[in-house]
Every structure is written in structure tokens, then in C-alpha cells.
Design an enzyme around this catalytic site. Sequence first.
Site, PDB file in Angstrom:
ATOM      1  N   PRO A   1       0.817  -1.216   0.000  1.00  0.00           N
ATOM      2  CA  PRO A   1       0.000   0.000   0.000  1.00  0.00           C
ATOM      3  C   PRO A   1       0.855   1.271   0.000  1.00  0.00           C
ATOM      4  CG  PRO A   1      -0.722  -1.521   1.729  1.00  0.00           C
ATOM      5  CD  PRO A   1       0.586  -2.016   1.208  1.00  0.00           C
TER       6      PRO A   1
ATOM      7  N   LEU B   1      -1.409  21.493   3.769  1.00  0.00           N
ATOM      8  CA  LEU B   1      -0.689  22.756   3.772  1.00  0.00           C
ATOM      9  C   LEU B   1       0.539  22.637   4.661  1.00  0.00           C
ATOM     10  CD1 LEU B   1      -3.667  25.251   4.020  1.00  0.00           C
ATOM     11  CD2 LEU B   1      -2.273  24.740   2.010  1.00  0.00           C
ATOM     12  N   GLU B   2       1.593  23.339   4.274  1.00  0.00           N
ATOM     13  CA  GLU B   2       2.813  23.311   5.074  1.00  0.00           C
ATOM     14  C   GLU B   2       2.577  23.982   6.419  1.00  0.00           C
ATOM     15  OE1 GLU B   2       5.754  25.449   2.840  1.00  0.00           O
ATOM     16  OE2 GLU B   2       4.662  27.331   2.956  1.00  0.00           O
ATOM     17  N   GLY B   3       3.480  23.711   7.351  1.00  0.00           N
ATOM     18  CA  GLY B   3       3.394  24.375   8.643  1.00  0.00           C
ATOM     19  C   GLY B   3       3.328  23.435   9.832  1.00  0.00           C
ATOM     20  N   ARG B   4       3.170  22.127   9.582  1.00  0.00           N
ATOM     21  CA  ARG B   4       3.145  21.179  10.696  1.00  0.00           C
ATOM     22  C   ARG B   4       4.568  20.939  11.188  1.00  0.00           C
ATOM     23  NH1 ARG B   4      -1.209  21.257   7.568  1.00  0.00           N
ATOM     24  NH2 ARG B   4      -3.117  20.612   8.605  1.00  0.00           N
TER      25      ARG B   4
END
Length: 62
Positions: free
Chosen positions: A2, A9-12
Site C-alpha cells: 500500500p 498545507l505546510e506548517g506542521r
Amino acid sequence: MPYVTVKMLEGRTDEQKRNLVEKVTEAVKETTGASEEKIVVFIEEMRKDHYAVAGKRLSDME
């Protein structure tokens, strides 16, 4: 084998992405019976100026 692609969105933080990968892997393992070693998770991060909803970029909506 799998393959899972997560688009967000970026930012984590690295910690958030690490937890996400672990939880997605566990969910795929439980659901499909695939061994953990065979599960591949891709994270694709997008900038707000590369993502639009209803004809407007998210960077323009802030």
C-alpha cells in the site's frame, strides 16, 4: 504494497508529521492486513499560494 499520499498545507512540526505517519501506517495495517514494512506514506506539503479554493488562493484569503 500500500502507498498512501497525504496532501496538506505546510506548517506542521516534525513531531506532528511523525505522529501522522505512525497513525496512518497503523490504520492501513489494521484495515488491509499489510505488514508495516510494506506500507509507504508520502507527505506532500503545499504552500498557501499554491492552493486555491473557489478561485482564490489561500494566501490571498488571509
